[in-house]
Design a protein around this motif. Structure first.
Motif, mmCIF file in Angstrom:
data_model
loop_
_atom_site.group_PDB
_atom_site.id
_atom_site.type_symbol
_atom_site.label_atom_id
_atom_site.label_comp_id
_atom_site.label_asym_id
_atom_site.label_seq_id
_atom_site.Cartn_x
_atom_site.Cartn_y
_atom_site.Cartn_z
ATOM 1 N N GLY A 53 -6.967 7.661 3.067
ATOM 2 C CA GLY A 53 -6.416 8.208 2.519
ATOM 3 C C GLY A 53 -5.395 7.329 1.747
ATOM 4 O O GLY A 53 -4.426 8.320 1.155
ATOM 5 N N TYR A 54 -5.249 6.020 1.745
ATOM 6 C CA TYR A 54 -3.640 5.460 1.430
ATOM 7 C C TYR A 54 -4.039 5.191 -0.373
ATOM 8 O O TYR A 54 -4.797 4.980 -1.276
ATOM 9 C CB TYR A 54 -4.073 3.741 1.702
ATOM 10 C CG TYR A 54 -3.265 3.257 2.987
ATOM 11 C CD1 TYR A 54 -1.453 3.320 2.586
ATOM 12 C CD2 TYR A 54 -4.010 3.648 4.050
ATOM 13 C CE1 TYR A 54 -0.943 2.922 4.115
ATOM 14 C CE2 TYR A 54 -3.006 3.343 5.517
ATOM 15 C CZ TYR A 54 -1.865 2.625 5.458
ATOM 16 O OH TYR A 54 -1.429 2.838 6.389
ATOM 17 N N ALA A 55 -2.838 5.257 -0.860
ATOM 18 C CA ALA A 55 -2.598 5.339 -2.617
ATOM 19 C C ALA A 55 -1.147 4.915 -2.711
ATOM 20 O O ALA A 55 -0.600 4.943 -2.191
ATOM 21 C CB ALA A 55 -2.295 6.662 -3.453
ATOM 22 N N VAL A 100 0.879 -1.551 -0.040
ATOM 23 C CA VAL A 100 0.238 0.442 0.023
ATOM 24 C C VAL A 100 1.109 1.292 -0.047
ATOM 25 O O VAL A 100 0.538 2.183 0.549
ATOM 26 C CB VAL A 100 -1.091 -0.375 1.010
ATOM 27 C CG1 VAL A 100 -1.937 -1.353 1.275
ATOM 28 C CG2 VAL A 100 -0.811 0.182 2.751
ATOM 29 N N GLY A 101 2.319 0.854 -0.723
ATOM 30 C CA GLY A 101 3.319 2.587 -0.211
ATOM 31 C C GLY A 101 3.986 3.017 0.821
ATOM 32 O O GLY A 101 4.609 3.838 0.369
ATOM 33 N N ALA A 126 -2.485 -5.333 -10.025
ATOM 34 C CA ALA A 126 -4.043 -5.669 -9.943
ATOM 35 C C ALA A 126 -4.060 -5.885 -9.117
ATOM 36 O O ALA A 126 -5.473 -4.915 -8.123
ATOM 37 C CB ALA A 126 -4.444 -6.550 -11.380
ATOM 38 N N TRP A 127 -3.790 -6.588 -7.971
ATOM 39 C CA TRP A 127 -4.169 -7.689 -6.594
ATOM 40 C C TRP A 127 -3.730 -6.241 -5.791
ATOM 41 O O TRP A 127 -4.867 -5.067 -4.969
ATOM 42 C CB TRP A 127 -3.208 -8.175 -6.183
ATOM 43 C CG TRP A 127 -3.571 -8.332 -5.404
ATOM 44 C CD1 TRP A 127 -4.751 -9.530 -4.212
ATOM 45 C CD2 TRP A 127 -2.247 -8.130 -3.901
ATOM 46 N NE1 TRP A 127 -4.291 -9.427 -2.698
ATOM 47 C CE2 TRP A 127 -3.263 -8.732 -2.581
ATOM 48 C CE3 TRP A 127 -1.614 -6.998 -3.404
ATOM 49 C CZ2 TRP A 127 -2.451 -8.870 -1.411
ATOM 50 C CZ3 TRP A 127 -0.596 -7.339 -2.227
ATOM 51 C CH2 TRP A 127 -1.705 -7.954 -1.571
ATOM 52 N N ARG A 128 -2.692 -4.816 -6.035
ATOM 53 C CA ARG A 128 -2.619 -3.822 -4.808
ATOM 54 C C ARG A 128 -3.609 -3.033 -4.744
ATOM 55 O O ARG A 128 -4.159 -2.222 -4.072
ATOM 56 C CB ARG A 128 -1.051 -3.540 -5.478
ATOM 57 C CG ARG A 128 0.230 -4.641 -5.015
ATOM 58 C CD ARG A 128 1.312 -3.486 -5.366
ATOM 59 N NE ARG A 128 2.449 -5.668 -5.781
ATOM 60 C CZ ARG A 128 3.627 -4.820 -6.348
ATOM 61 N NH1 ARG A 128 3.706 -3.898 -6.880
ATOM 62 N NH2 ARG A 128 3.658 -5.665 -6.852
ATOM 63 N N GLN A 129 -3.896 -2.813 -6.270
ATOM 64 C CA GLN A 129 -4.695 -1.713 -6.997
ATOM 65 C C GLN A 129 -6.400 -2.028 -5.829
ATOM 66 O O GLN A 129 -7.354 -1.144 -5.458
ATOM 67 C CB GLN A 129 -5.094 -1.368 -8.254
ATOM 68 C CG GLN A 129 -3.847 -0.672 -9.266
ATOM 69 C CD GLN A 129 -3.797 0.517 -8.210
ATOM 70 O OE1 GLN A 129 -4.199 1.534 -7.908
ATOM 71 N NE2 GLN A 129 -2.625 0.835 -8.149
ATOM 72 N N SER A 130 -6.899 -3.533 -6.478
ATOM 73 C CA SER A 130 -7.586 -3.828 -5.360
ATOM 74 C C SER A 130 -8.164 -3.636 -3.997
ATOM 75 O O SER A 130 -9.003 -3.358 -3.348
ATOM 76 C CB SER A 130 -8.415 -4.989 -6.055
ATOM 77 O OG SER A 130 -6.913 -6.055 -5.571
ATOM 78 N N LEU A 131 -6.318 -3.614 -3.181
ATOM 79 C CA LEU A 131 -6.377 -4.009 -2.114
ATOM 80 C C LEU A 131 -6.461 -2.068 -1.664
ATOM 81 O O LEU A 131 -7.354 -1.922 -0.293
ATOM 82 C CB LEU A 131 -4.820 -4.076 -1.381
ATOM 83 C CG LEU A 131 -4.447 -4.105 -0.376
ATOM 84 C CD1 LEU A 131 -4.839 -4.951 0.528
ATOM 85 C CD2 LEU A 131 -3.111 -4.529 -0.203
ATOM 86 N N LEU A 132 -5.926 -1.884 -2.701
ATOM 87 C CA LEU A 132 -6.214 -0.040 -2.052
ATOM 88 C C LEU A 132 -7.868 0.428 -2.387
ATOM 89 O O LEU A 132 -7.754 1.455 -1.492
ATOM 90 C CB LEU A 132 -5.151 0.620 -3.262
ATOM 91 C CG LEU A 132 -3.516 0.811 -3.063
ATOM 92 C CD1 LEU A 132 -3.143 1.171 -3.615
ATOM 93 C CD2 LEU A 132 -3.261 1.342 -1.307
ATOM 94 N N ALA A 133 -8.282 -0.615 -3.063
ATOM 95 C CA ALA A 133 -9.274 0.408 -3.259
ATOM 96 C C ALA A 133 -10.733 -0.127 -2.244
ATOM 97 O O ALA A 133 -11.503 0.674 -1.708
ATOM 98 C CB ALA A 133 -10.503 -0.898 -4.161
ATOM 99 N N PRO A 171 -12.276 -0.094 0.964
ATOM 100 C CA PRO A 171 -13.005 1.106 1.855
ATOM 101 C C PRO A 171 -12.386 1.275 2.945
ATOM 102 O O PRO A 171 -11.576 2.465 3.468
ATOM 103 C CB PRO A 171 -14.209 0.777 2.294
ATOM 104 C CG PRO A 171 -14.501 -0.112 1.043
ATOM 105 C CD PRO A 171 -13.576 -0.902 1.306
ATOM 106 N N ALA A 172 -11.425 0.385 3.494
ATOM 107 C CA ALA A 172 -10.600 0.691 5.093
ATOM 108 C C ALA A 172 -9.747 1.030 4.971
ATOM 109 O O ALA A 172 -9.246 1.974 5.458
ATOM 110 C CB ALA A 172 -10.317 -1.055 5.915
ATOM 111 N N LEU A 173 -9.113 0.614 3.398
ATOM 112 C CA LEU A 173 -8.179 1.646 3.262
ATOM 113 C C LEU A 173 -8.200 3.362 2.679
ATOM 114 O O LEU A 173 -7.526 3.991 2.513
ATOM 115 C CB LEU A 173 -6.940 0.538 2.278
ATOM 116 C CG LEU A 173 -6.349 -0.781 2.563
ATOM 117 C CD1 LEU A 173 -5.389 -0.856 2.037
ATOM 118 C CD2 LEU A 173 -5.317 0.159 4.255
#
Length: 126
Positions: A117-119, A11-12, A102-109, A111-113
């Motif tokens: 404000g995680y990007a 998540v960065g 793609a998995w990371r983007q779905s993780l960032l999407a 709601p809890a993240l």
């Protein structure tokens, strides 16, 4: 701890933050003399851990169980370093085990993240 570190990386979070939060888990888990649930840091907690480790070593019939307790920052630094040396980058390892962009983007999407404000702040290959 390793799974949490990989998720934090995905998540960065910066490596320094990952190591810092790993080290905090010692206190949160009650291994740092804080009794579980936070608090109790600093020199008093370190002294408590040393005393506890010494007692464990005396009662363990030659097994140093203290090596399996605690969350020293160096342990996570070494772990992340090993992943980098073995796979070239943490992102390369995540790709190899099926946790690509793609998995990371779905993780960032999630709601809890997303609500926090995680990007994705880390470029691929780090």
């Amino acid at each position: 701890g390793v799974l949490a570190a990989l998720l934090q990386h995905a998540v960065g979070d910066a490596p320094e933050k990952i190591v810092e939060e790993y080290a905090l888990s010692e206190v949160l888990l009650g291994e740092g003399g804080g009794g579980g649930g936070g608090g109790g840091g600093g020199a008093a907690a370190q002294q408590s851990v040393l005393q506890s480790s010494s007692r464990q070593q005396q009662h363990s019939a030659g097994v140093d169980w203290s090596a399996l307790r605690g969350s020293p920052p160096a342990a996570m630094e070494d772990t992340l370093g090993w992943v980098r040396s073995k796979y070239g980058a943490i992102d390369s390892f995540l790709e190899k085990v099926g946790c690509g962009e793609a998995w990371r983007q779905s993780l960032l999407a999630e709601p809890a993240l997303a609500s926090r404000g995680y990007a994705r702040r880390v470029t691929a290959g780090e």
